[in-house]
Design an enzyme around this catalytic site. Sequence first.
Site, PDB file in Angstrom:
ATOM      1  N   ASP A  37       3.256  -9.030  -5.910  1.00 38.13           N
ATOM      2  CA  ASP A  37       2.787  -7.572  -5.471  1.00 38.13           C
ATOM      3  C   ASP A  37       1.508  -7.220  -6.450  1.00 38.13           C
ATOM      4  OD1 ASP A  37       4.950  -5.221  -4.326  1.00 38.13           O
ATOM      5  OD2 ASP A  37       3.037  -4.591  -5.167  1.00 38.13           O
ATOM      6  N   ASP A  63      -2.805  -9.499  -5.375  1.00 39.47           N
ATOM      7  CA  ASP A  63      -3.509  -8.718  -3.971  1.00 39.47           C
ATOM      8  C   ASP A  63      -3.603  -9.651  -2.698  1.00 39.47           C
ATOM      9  OD1 ASP A  63      -4.933  -7.727  -2.395  1.00 39.47           O
ATOM     10  OD2 ASP A  63      -6.273  -6.742  -3.839  1.00 39.47           O
ATOM     11  N   VAL A  64      -2.613  -9.541  -1.827  1.00 35.10           N
ATOM     12  CA  VAL A  64      -2.624 -10.202  -0.880  1.00 35.10           C
ATOM     13  C   VAL A  64      -3.922 -10.426  -0.193  1.00 35.10           C
ATOM     14  CG1 VAL A  64      -0.171 -10.046  -0.218  1.00 35.10           C
ATOM     15  CG2 VAL A  64      -1.624  -8.468   0.788  1.00 35.10           C
ATOM     16  N   TYR A 155      -2.412   1.582  12.408  1.00 32.06           N
ATOM     17  CA  TYR A 155      -1.186   0.853  11.942  1.00 32.06           C
ATOM     18  C   TYR A 155      -0.470   0.029  13.186  1.00 32.06           C
ATOM     19  CZ  TYR A 155       3.491   0.044   9.867  1.00 32.06           C
ATOM     20  OH  TYR A 155       4.648  -0.334   9.412  1.00 32.06           O
ATOM     21  N   LYS A 159       0.225  -4.051  13.197  1.00 32.85           N
ATOM     22  CA  LYS A 159       1.582  -4.580  13.533  1.00 32.85           C
ATOM     23  C   LYS A 159       1.543  -5.474  14.829  1.00 32.85           C
ATOM     24  CE  LYS A 159       3.138  -3.498   9.505  1.00 32.85           C
ATOM     25  NZ  LYS A 159       3.429  -4.516   8.605  1.00 32.85           N
ATOM     26  N   THR A 192      12.450   3.708   2.572  1.00 32.40           N
ATOM     27  CA  THR A 192      11.742   3.204   1.500  1.00 32.40           C
ATOM     28  C   THR A 192      10.752   4.132   0.862  1.00 32.40           C
ATOM     29  OG1 THR A 192       9.959   2.167   2.584  1.00 32.40           O
ATOM     30  CG2 THR A 192      12.021   0.958   2.907  1.00 32.40           C
TER      31      THR A 192
HETATM   32  N1  NAD Z   1       9.873   1.583   5.858  1.00 32.88           N
HETATM   33  C1  NAD Z   1       9.711   1.560   6.913  1.00 32.88           C
HETATM   34  O1  NAD Z   1      10.248   2.335   7.840  1.00 32.88           O
HETATM   35  C2  NAD Z   1       9.094   0.344   7.832  1.00 32.88           C
HETATM   36  C3  NAD Z   1       9.217   0.194   9.299  1.00 32.88           C
HETATM   37  C4  NAD Z   1       8.596  -0.691   9.831  1.00 32.88           C
HETATM   38  C5  NAD Z   1       7.800  -1.697   9.121  1.00 32.88           C
HETATM   39  N2  NAD Z   1       7.650  -1.545   7.883  1.00 32.88           N
HETATM   40  C6  NAD Z   1       6.983  -2.703   6.975  1.00 32.88           C
HETATM   41  O2  NAD Z   1       7.507  -3.301   5.917  1.00 32.88           O
HETATM   42  C7  NAD Z   1       6.903  -3.805   5.062  1.00 32.88           C
HETATM   43  C8  NAD Z   1       7.439  -3.251   3.705  1.00 32.88           C
HETATM   44  O3  NAD Z   1       7.265  -1.652   3.521  1.00 32.88           O
HETATM   45  P1  NAD Z   1       8.055  -0.712   2.891  1.00 32.88           P
HETATM   46  O4  NAD Z   1       8.733   0.162   3.570  1.00 32.88           O
HETATM   47  O5  NAD Z   1       9.139  -1.769   1.859  1.00 32.88           O
HETATM   48  O6  NAD Z   1       6.923  -0.210   1.588  1.00 32.88           O
HETATM   49  P2  NAD Z   1       6.872   0.092   0.087  1.00 32.88           P
HETATM   50  O7  NAD Z   1       5.583   0.846   0.078  1.00 32.88           O
HETATM   51  O8  NAD Z   1       8.111   0.457  -0.237  1.00 32.88           O
HETATM   52  O9  NAD Z   1       6.444  -1.327  -0.221  1.00 32.88           O
HETATM   53  C9  NAD Z   1       5.426  -2.009  -0.001  1.00 32.88           C
HETATM   54  C10 NAD Z   1       4.949  -3.046  -1.302  1.00 32.88           C
HETATM   55  O10 NAD Z   1       3.765  -3.790  -0.884  1.00 32.88           O
HETATM   56  C11 NAD Z   1       2.913  -3.690  -2.061  1.00 32.88           C
HETATM   57  N3  NAD Z   1       1.430  -3.661  -1.715  1.00 32.88           N
HETATM   58  C12 NAD Z   1       0.672  -2.971  -1.121  1.00 32.88           C
HETATM   59  N4  NAD Z   1      -0.440  -3.347  -1.292  1.00 32.88           N
HETATM   60  C13 NAD Z   1      -0.606  -4.766  -1.434  1.00 32.88           C
HETATM   61  C14 NAD Z   1      -1.497  -5.758  -1.689  1.00 32.88           C
HETATM   62  N5  NAD Z   1      -2.644  -5.541  -1.306  1.00 32.88           N
HETATM   63  N6  NAD Z   1      -1.076  -7.068  -2.134  1.00 32.88           N
HETATM   64  C15 NAD Z   1       0.056  -7.126  -2.436  1.00 32.88           C
HETATM   65  N7  NAD Z   1       1.318  -6.201  -2.378  1.00 32.88           N
HETATM   66  C16 NAD Z   1       0.688  -4.780  -1.772  1.00 32.88           C
HETATM   67  C17 NAD Z   1       3.077  -2.295  -2.794  1.00 32.88           C
HETATM   68  O11 NAD Z   1       2.738  -2.361  -3.964  1.00 32.88           O
HETATM   69  C18 NAD Z   1       4.735  -2.144  -2.389  1.00 32.88           C
HETATM   70  O12 NAD Z   1       5.382  -2.816  -3.734  1.00 32.88           O
HETATM   71  C19 NAD Z   1       5.427  -3.068   5.394  1.00 32.88           C
HETATM   72  O13 NAD Z   1       4.530  -4.235   6.067  1.00 32.88           O
HETATM   73  C20 NAD Z   1       5.511  -2.160   6.331  1.00 32.88           C
HETATM   74  O14 NAD Z   1       4.564  -1.799   7.367  1.00 32.88           O
HETATM   75  C21 NAD Z   1       8.282  -0.529   7.156  1.00 32.88           C
END
Ligand code: NAD
Length: 264
Positions: A37, A63-64, A155, A159, A192
Amino acid sequence: MGRVEGKTAIVTGGASGIGEACAKLLAQEGATVVVSDIDRSGGARVAKEIEEAGGKACFLEHDVTSESRWQEIVAETASAFGGLHVLVNNAGIGVGGLCEHFSLEDWHRQTAINIDGVFLGTKHAIPAMRAAGSGSIVIMSSGAGLSGAPGMSGYCATKGAVRLFAKAVALEMAQLGDNIRVNSVHPGVIDTPIWTKVTPETRAAFGAAATGNAVDPAVLASAMAPVGRAGTPDDIAWGVVYLASDEARYVTGSELVIDGGATA
Ligand SMILES: NC(=O)c1ccc[n+]([C@@H]2O[C@H](COP(=O)([O-])OP(=O)(O)OC[C@H]3O[C@@H](n4cnc5c(N)ncnc54)[C@H](O)[C@@H]3O)[C@@H](O)[C@H]2O)c1
């Protein structure tokens, strides 16, 4: 015997939300987990909590969007833990706003993490998984990768892109006979911290569910999810454990929808 015993997994975005749950459940089921992360304190906390619970984990700052850092992460993982078997390409952000007002800067910021990050991770994981003899790559897409959402076109574009990327790479791997599977996961509304990190334009896209500086996933889910509640990070992570495990040995190029019936 855990469901992913003996496997080594990298979970990107492992410091929070869905990634944190994936890291913890994979470790609980026997995997050695590299929590990656950009969030150093959150990632270190998750790795520490896994170890305190008796699991095996370490945190690597990552950083991805950086290709050179991906090369280091994969090499360090393979050399420290004897191989790489599972990659959960989970890190992502959600930036909203009407298309006609959306800046190119926000478009690139979002695609860099949500698409480039997934491409780079997959690209560099494949040779390491081939060397390990098998692999499972899980790509965190979204319900927004299956159908459009107003105010979230950027977004949705990211996706939707990774959904077909997963299928195309799955077919490449099958053709090459590499024993590497690639699947996408499509969460609905999951409770989240992502919903607290939204811009005013993103909040506007969610109308009545926006309260103060956040979007309330419970309000959103009551309108979108037939089961009437938001999902938990564990609801998604159990699907990821399945795809990572050998139970899913015949599953590749598929999309696992976990959304409380939202797209039914
Ligand atoms: N929460 C939802 O409702 C939901 C729904 C559909 C899809 N998603 C997807 O699930 C995944 C996780 O989401 P979440 O809800 O847990 O979000 P979150 O914000 O709780 O966690 C995301 C994490 O990604 C990290 N991150 C951001 N940019 C980064 C980078 N450049 N390099 C490395 N790490 C990085 C952040 O620091 C964070 O810890 C995402 O891809 C999101 O699009 C979430």
